[in-house]
Design a protein around this motif. Structure first.
Motif, PDB file in Angstrom:
ATOM      1  N   LEU A 238       1.017  -1.365   0.059  1.00  0.00           N
ATOM      2  CA  LEU A 238      -0.036  -0.105   0.066  1.00  0.00           C
ATOM      3  C   LEU A 238       0.954   1.123   0.221  1.00  0.00           C
ATOM      4  N   SER A 239       0.229   2.430  -0.174  1.00  0.00           N
ATOM      5  CA  SER A 239       1.029   3.413  -0.267  1.00  0.00           C
ATOM      6  C   SER A 239       1.886   3.727   0.898  1.00  0.00           C
ATOM      7  N   GLY A 240       3.116   3.903   0.774  1.00  0.00           N
ATOM      8  CA  GLY A 240       4.015   4.602   1.899  1.00  0.00           C
ATOM      9  C   GLY A 240       4.980   3.235   2.445  1.00  0.00           C
ATOM     10  N   THR A 241       4.798   1.964   1.800  1.00  0.00           N
ATOM     11  CA  THR A 241       5.466   1.073   2.205  1.00  0.00           C
ATOM     12  C   THR A 241       6.665   0.861   1.837  1.00  0.00           C
ATOM     13  N   GLY A 242       7.102   1.557   0.562  1.00  0.00           N
ATOM     14  CA  GLY A 242       8.424   1.495   0.159  1.00  0.00           C
ATOM     15  C   GLY A 242       8.603   0.872  -1.348  1.00  0.00           C
ATOM     16  N   LYS A 243       7.621   0.865  -2.087  1.00  0.00           N
ATOM     17  CA  LYS A 243       7.392   0.222  -3.493  1.00  0.00           C
ATOM     18  C   LYS A 243       8.571   0.995  -4.455  1.00  0.00           C
ATOM     19  N   THR A 244       8.117   2.379  -4.371  1.00  0.00           N
ATOM     20  CA  THR A 244       8.944   3.301  -5.132  1.00  0.00           C
ATOM     21  C   THR A 244      10.626   3.309  -4.576  1.00  0.00           C
ATOM     22  N   THR A 245      10.701   3.459  -3.273  1.00  0.00           N
ATOM     23  CA  THR A 245      12.329   3.234  -2.604  1.00  0.00           C
ATOM     24  C   THR A 245      13.089   2.131  -2.981  1.00  0.00           C
ATOM     25  N   LEU A 246      12.122   0.967  -2.765  1.00  0.00           N
ATOM     26  CA  LEU A 246      12.990  -0.266  -2.918  1.00  0.00           C
ATOM     27  C   LEU A 246      13.294  -0.509  -4.169  1.00  0.00           C
ATOM     28  N   ALA A 276       7.311   9.618  -6.730  1.00  0.00           N
ATOM     29  CA  ALA A 276       7.944   9.326  -5.463  1.00  0.00           C
ATOM     30  C   ALA A 276       7.508  10.422  -4.545  1.00  0.00           C
ATOM     31  N   LYS A 277       7.738   9.814  -3.021  1.00  0.00           N
ATOM     32  CA  LYS A 277       7.202  10.650  -2.073  1.00  0.00           C
ATOM     33  C   LYS A 277       8.661  11.518  -1.767  1.00  0.00           C
ATOM     34  N   THR A 278       8.857  12.557  -1.395  1.00  0.00           N
ATOM     35  CA  THR A 278       9.805  13.516  -1.212  1.00  0.00           C
ATOM     36  C   THR A 278      10.026  13.886   0.064  1.00  0.00           C
ATOM     37  N   ALA A 285      20.496   8.100   1.037  1.00  0.00           N
ATOM     38  CA  ALA A 285      19.758   6.745   0.899  1.00  0.00           C
ATOM     39  C   ALA A 285      19.054   6.607  -0.464  1.00  0.00           C
ATOM     40  N   GLU A 286      18.583   7.561  -0.862  1.00  0.00           N
ATOM     41  CA  GLU A 286      17.995   7.490  -2.177  1.00  0.00           C
ATOM     42  C   GLU A 286      18.394   8.456  -3.258  1.00  0.00           C
ATOM     43  N   PRO A 287      19.624   8.361  -3.737  1.00  0.00           N
ATOM     44  CA  PRO A 287      20.392   9.412  -4.440  1.00  0.00           C
ATOM     45  C   PRO A 287      19.552   9.372  -6.028  1.00  0.00           C
ATOM     46  N   GLU A 442      11.617   3.122  16.219  1.00  0.00           N
ATOM     47  CA  GLU A 442      11.953   3.822  14.968  1.00  0.00           C
ATOM     48  C   GLU A 442      11.572   2.979  13.842  1.00  0.00           C
ATOM     49  N   ARG A 443      11.704   3.792  12.728  1.00  0.00           N
ATOM     50  CA  ARG A 443      11.477   3.287  11.375  1.00  0.00           C
ATOM     51  C   ARG A 443      12.607   2.434  11.049  1.00  0.00           C
ATOM     52  N   MET A 444      12.393   1.330  10.494  1.00  0.00           N
ATOM     53  CA  MET A 444      13.244   0.301   9.898  1.00  0.00           C
ATOM     54  C   MET A 444      14.153   1.108   9.351  1.00  0.00           C
ATOM     55  N   PRO A 445      15.496   0.845   9.447  1.00  0.00           N
ATOM     56  CA  PRO A 445      16.494   1.703   8.598  1.00  0.00           C
ATOM     57  C   PRO A 445      16.600   1.180   6.961  1.00  0.00           C
ATOM     58  N   ILE A 446      16.335   2.111   6.032  1.00  0.00           N
ATOM     59  CA  ILE A 446      16.396   1.480   4.635  1.00  0.00           C
ATOM     60  C   ILE A 446      17.717   0.757   4.442  1.00  0.00           C
ATOM     61  N   LYS A 447      18.921   1.231   5.016  1.00  0.00           N
ATOM     62  CA  LYS A 447      19.822   0.178   4.527  1.00  0.00           C
ATOM     63  C   LYS A 447      19.754  -1.259   4.685  1.00  0.00           C
ATOM     64  N   GLU A 448      19.097  -1.267   5.952  1.00  0.00           N
ATOM     65  CA  GLU A 448      19.273  -2.691   6.573  1.00  0.00           C
ATOM     66  C   GLU A 448      17.793  -3.547   5.463  1.00  0.00           C
ATOM     67  N   THR A 449      16.727  -2.753   5.435  1.00  0.00           N
ATOM     68  CA  THR A 449      15.627  -3.412   4.274  1.00  0.00           C
ATOM     69  C   THR A 449      16.525  -3.752   3.188  1.00  0.00           C
ATOM     70  N   ARG A 450      17.322  -2.683   2.379  1.00  0.00           N
ATOM     71  CA  ARG A 450      17.999  -3.218   1.389  1.00  0.00           C
ATOM     72  C   ARG A 450      18.835  -4.284   1.345  1.00  0.00           C
TER      73      ARG A 450
HETATM   74  N1  LIG Z   1      12.841   0.817   5.664  1.00  0.00           N
HETATM   75  C1  LIG Z   1      12.344   1.599   4.743  1.00  0.00           C
HETATM   76  N2  LIG Z   1      11.950   0.933   3.472  1.00  0.00           N
HETATM   77  C2  LIG Z   1      11.407   1.792   2.495  1.00  0.00           C
HETATM   78  N3  LIG Z   1      11.103   3.001   2.726  1.00  0.00           N
HETATM   79  C3  LIG Z   1      11.284   3.509   3.940  1.00  0.00           C
HETATM   80  C4  LIG Z   1      12.079   2.763   4.919  1.00  0.00           C
HETATM   81  N4  LIG Z   1      12.279   3.658   5.991  1.00  0.00           N
HETATM   82  C5  LIG Z   1      11.819   4.724   5.571  1.00  0.00           C
HETATM   83  N5  LIG Z   1      11.372   4.826   4.433  1.00  0.00           N
HETATM   84  C6  LIG Z   1      10.651   5.891   3.748  1.00  0.00           C
HETATM   85  O1  LIG Z   1       9.078   5.550   3.564  1.00  0.00           O
HETATM   86  C7  LIG Z   1       8.815   6.149   2.281  1.00  0.00           C
HETATM   87  C8  LIG Z   1       8.226   4.969   1.440  1.00  0.00           C
HETATM   88  O2  LIG Z   1       7.576   5.492   0.384  1.00  0.00           O
HETATM   89  P1  LIG Z   1       7.320   4.919  -0.944  1.00  0.00           P
HETATM   90  O3  LIG Z   1       8.595   4.240  -1.540  1.00  0.00           O
HETATM   91  O4  LIG Z   1       6.930   6.469  -1.856  1.00  0.00           O
HETATM   92  O5  LIG Z   1       6.117   3.927  -0.777  1.00  0.00           O
HETATM   93  P2  LIG Z   1       5.128   3.550  -2.031  1.00  0.00           P
HETATM   94  O6  LIG Z   1       5.903   3.648  -3.359  1.00  0.00           O
HETATM   95  O7  LIG Z   1       4.922   2.191  -1.499  1.00  0.00           O
HETATM   96  O8  LIG Z   1       4.116   4.536  -1.705  1.00  0.00           O
HETATM   97  C9  LIG Z   1       9.640   6.859   1.630  1.00  0.00           C
HETATM   98  O9  LIG Z   1       9.563   8.320   2.143  1.00  0.00           O
HETATM   99  C10 LIG Z   1      11.178   6.329   2.397  1.00  0.00           C
HETATM  100  O10 LIG Z   1      12.122   7.176   2.401  1.00  0.00           O
END
Ligand SMILES: Nc1ncnc2c1ncn2[C@@H]1O[C@H](COP(=O)(O)OP(=O)(O)O)[C@@H](O)[C@H]1O
Ligand SMILES: C=C(OP(=O)(O)O)C(=O)O
Ligand SMILES: [Mn+2]
Length: 532
Positions: A238-246, A276-278, A285-287, A442-450
């Motif tokens: 769903l929105s905000g879970t990290g589809k775009t980021t990951l 993408a969310k900004t 983390a997201e260059p 805290e929010r799961m660190p992106i680095k660890e998720t990656r």
């Molecule tokens: N562990 C994490 N994995 C993915 N995103 C994370 C994580 N921690 C923080 N974030 C943040 O959460 C947001 C994920 O949003 P996004 O990738 O746009 O989700 P979606 O595309 O699913 O809506 C981004 O702002 C990202 O920087």
């Protein structure tokens, strides 16, 4: 008057839309940027990005979205999840909107929804705002210029933010309306400027049409291994879970960030761009995504900037936490040229668990995958839907309930069969909270998720040691290279273990209660799943 390139047999007049001011057909990006600026819709930002703000509506308005209840769709729409609109009310809405549009300038973009020519939809988007035309040009797929000369729109979407709906006349709820009419092949959007409504409308259309052709429609991002589309991964969420980021992972080829189909040939993006969310977007983390915010014609939505330097303020969420940028796929350097992938080898279900209970990664059996797909547990992030101000736990079936016109079992069964046929490995990944719930942890660190995802996708998790999660029964790896062991066991990340257990028990109960609605139609292996 009109200018631009269009099929002479399919002008707006030919579809009964007349009396407008100037109609601009299929302008390209520089022209749309120029129009948007000239009309005072936005400002040029760094690198030629265009910065706009959307006023009151800075996220989707799901409560104002309707499906017109015509006889053709009566039996196939999931009415418990989609609000019905009376066909007669829709006709009045359409007539009133056309009347309102008279004398005003409009932008028309003829585009494809779907990278696979066999399954694509020819969509015409008619917008009052030049920047909405630019947005949808980025987000959907562009025909070659010559193809425009014979383009015949199958579905038309009109987006007119200055039109205010009247609940008494139009059978809607407020001045804002998103009305989908599958029979008239028309979508009307009024009273909102939030650009996301445009792309999610096309998504909803495809989610209706494709399952009828045995194609699974998915709210997911997708990427594949370099030079190897056979090694495709999809990331539901769903929105905000990290589809775009990951999915924007420099070591893999990006297929798309949000909406895909899975046909007998493999996966295909519905879109040609990303949204993408900004908020707090980090150049470290997201260059790749960060760089797009200062590229030509990127639409920067609802961000605050410095008047002097034009620097965007990524921390300032005073307009909305749902600030965004929209750009074409090729602005990400490792994006796929075709936007096509193979059959998913790995299926990742992203969940942003605000309770901090779920592990950062778990391997799922096919039955567990079905359980979690139908459950769709996550939390809504602030801002993407009106009224959501902090992470709100929710069960959003198929990880995208607001966009699913058909019943969940339709998508569930399609996915089940494809997973079985192609032997995909399924994972649940928590990108939400660790060390405690929202507010404490805290929010799961992106680095660890990656790191965890990389290990899952390259096969290194195939024969490591797993423990069985006592609450959910899925398998959780004990050790993963470069990830602290403690992070893999959420209970250990909490200071107060008893509090964790209590929270986990609550979550298990929520899952079980929510799943009761699906229990009658799932297979025996899914019925047999016992939590806790
Ligand atoms: N562990 C994490 N994995 C993915 N995103 C994370 C994580 N921690 C923080 N974030 C943040 O959460 C947001 C994920 O949003 P996004 O990738 O746009 O989700 P979606 O595309 O699913 O809506 C981004 O702002 C990202 O920087
Ligand atoms: C555009 C949206 O999707 P996502 O947040 O999944 O990118 C939205 O939900 O409005
Ligand atoms: Mn996204």
């Amino acid at each position: 008057m009109s200018t631009g390139r269009v099929n002479p047999a399919h002008r707006l007049e030919d579809q009964g839309i007349e009396g407008l001011g100037h109609v601009f057909y299929n302008l390209i990006e520089p022209q749309l940027v120029e129009q948007a600026v000239q009309r005072g819709e936005g400002h040029i930002g760094k690198g030629g990005a265009i910065m706009v703000s959307t006023g009151t509506h800075t996220g989707r308005s799901p409560k104002d979205k309707f499906v017109v209840r015509t006889p053709d769709v009566e039996d196939t729409i999931w009415w418990e999840n989609n609000k019905p609109m009376d066909p007669a009310a829709f006709d009045v809405l359409y007539a009133d909107m056309l009347e309102h549009m008279k004398g005003k300038d409009y932008f028309v973009e003829d585009l494809f929804g779907g990278a696979d020519p066999a399954h694509r939809l020819d969509v015409r988007m008619i917008t009052e705002l030049a920047w909405h035309a630019l947005f949808i040009r980025h987000m959907l797929r562009r025909p070659e210029r010559e193809e425009l000369d014979s383009f015949a729109p199958e579905f038309t979407i009109i987006n007119c933010p200055s039109f205010k709906a009247d609940p008494a006349r139009h059978g809607c709820r407020s001045e804002t309306v998103i009305a989908l009419n599958f029979t008239r092949k028309l979508i009307l959007i009024g009273g909102t400027e939030y650009a996301g409504e445009n792309k999610k409308s096309v998504f909803t259309l495809l989610n209706y049409i494709l399952p009828g052709k045995d194609v699974m429609a998915m709210h997911c991002s997708a990427n594949h291994a370099p030079n190897n589309p056979v090694d495709t991964a999809v990331f539901f969420g769903l929105s905000g879970t990290g589809k775009t980021t990951l999915s924007a992972d420099p070591s893999r080829v990006l297929i798309g960030d949000d909406e895909h189909g899975w046909s007998e040939k493999g996966t295909f993006n519905f879109e040609g761009g990303c949204y993408a969310k900004t908020i707090n977007l980090s150049p470290v983390a997201e260059p790749e995504i960060f760089a797009t915010t200062s590229m030509f014609s990127t639409v920067v939505e609802n961000m605050v900037w410095d008047e002097d330097t034009l620097d965007l303020d990524f921390a300032d969420d005073s307009l909305t936490p749902n600030m965004r940028c929209a750009y074409p796929l090729h602005y990400i350097s490792n994006a796929s040229e075709t936007a096509l992938g193979g059959h998913p080898k790995n299926i990742i279900m992203l969940t942003s668990d605000a309770f901090g209970v779920l592990p950062p990664i778990a391997r799922l059996t096919p039955a567990q995958a079905m359980y979690h797909f139908l459950s769709g547990f996550t939390s809504k992030v602030a801002g993407t839907e009106r009224g959501v101000v902090h992470p709100e736990p929710t069960f959003s079936t198929c990880f995208g309930a607001p966009f699913m016109p058909r019943r969940p079992e339709v998508y569930g069964n399609l996915l089940r069969d494809k997973i079985a046929k192609h032997g995909a490995t399924c994972w649940l990944v928590n990108t939400g909270w660790t060390g405690g719930p929202y507010g404490e942890g805290e929010r799961m660190p992106i680095k660890e998720t990656r790191t965890l995802l990389a290990a899952a996708l390259d096969g290194s998790l195939s024969d490591v040691e797993y423990r069985k999660d006592p609450n959910f029964g899925f398998e959780v790896p004990m050790h993963v290279q470069d990830v602290p062991d403690v992070l893999l066991d959420p209970r250990r990340t909490w200071n107060d273990h008893a509090a964790y257990d209590e929270q986990a028990t609550k979550l298990v109960k929520m899952f079980a209660e929510n799943f009761e609605q699906y229990i009658d139609f799932v297979d025996d292996d899914v019925k047999a799943i016992k939590l806790g």
